[in-house]
Design an enzyme around this catalytic site. Sequence first.
Site, short mmCIF file in Angstrom:
data_model
loop_
_atom_site.label_atom_id
_atom_site.label_comp_id
_atom_site.label_asym_id
_atom_site.label_seq_id
_atom_site.Cartn_x
_atom_site.Cartn_y
_atom_site.Cartn_z
N ARG A 1 101.28 2.61 -43.37
CA ARG A 1 100.85 1.40 -42.67
C ARG A 1 100.03 0.55 -43.62
NH1 ARG A 1 98.28 4.25 -37.24
NH2 ARG A 1 100.15 5.39 -36.57
N ASP B 1 97.89 -2.73 -44.59
CA ASP B 1 97.03 -3.63 -43.84
C ASP B 1 97.50 -5.08 -43.96
OD1 ASP B 1 95.38 -1.57 -43.02
OD2 ASP B 1 93.99 -1.80 -44.70
N ARG C 1 91.09 -0.18 -51.38
CA ARG C 1 90.23 -1.36 -51.55
C ARG C 1 88.76 -0.97 -51.60
NH1 ARG C 1 92.53 -4.50 -46.64
NH2 ARG C 1 90.85 -5.98 -47.04
#
Length: 243
Positions: free
Chosen positions: A50, A52, A196
């Site tokens: 998944r 973002d 991140r």
Amino acid sequence: MQRYFIWLSFDGTRYHGWQVQPNGDTVQEELERALSLILRVHTGVVGAGRTDAGVHARVMVAHFDACTTLDTEQLTYRLNRLLPQDIAIHAIKPVSSDMHARFSARWRTYHYYIHTVKDPFSRAFSCELHYPLDFTLMNEAASRLLAVDDFAAFCKTHTDVKTTLCQVVEARWVEGAEGHWYFIIRANRFLRNMVRAVVGTLIDVGRHRISLEAFDQIVAGRRRTEAGESMPAEALFLENVEY
């Protein structure tokens, strides 16, 4: 019933991530809509992960099931004609029924791109930074991630993950053109927002805002609030999925 794997890439700029969301367009939604239209039956797809909102993929893998044998070259052609320009299908291949795009994946690789010089051609897919960075120190910190088991310090809070354990087998900064770098990280799985957050913390190391010892303490403490900020999504790419 025959299972098929799809290899695709996408520019995630205008999407709310991979997975279908009630409040915006997603890549999965676009792919399911196109497949269902061509196959004339509702066809769901399952992705390898998944991504973002705003994150891109050079390689994403998904699977779907069909009741009939498909001409995969023709289907690839028709999907590319139907899908928007920011999604491209590269290959579709039949696989055994026990293959799963998400659970059969052994390794995933992400790249995070930064540049420290003004570059009009990188601004959409790389993060421009305006301060000097100690990449030798950042690579020393990154190498320590290979000995880490629990990545809770880099996991977005209030998520429904059952475990924060990951096996990272590669983590390093690579220099491209002058003033352009990317961080490569390869692991068996990733937590939400993990890459991140790792990059943001390594940037703090590179700015000499935290020491290597402090970096180790942040990892060991397993508290997201102690790690660095989450970097912008537009510079993150899912680069590869291996089976």
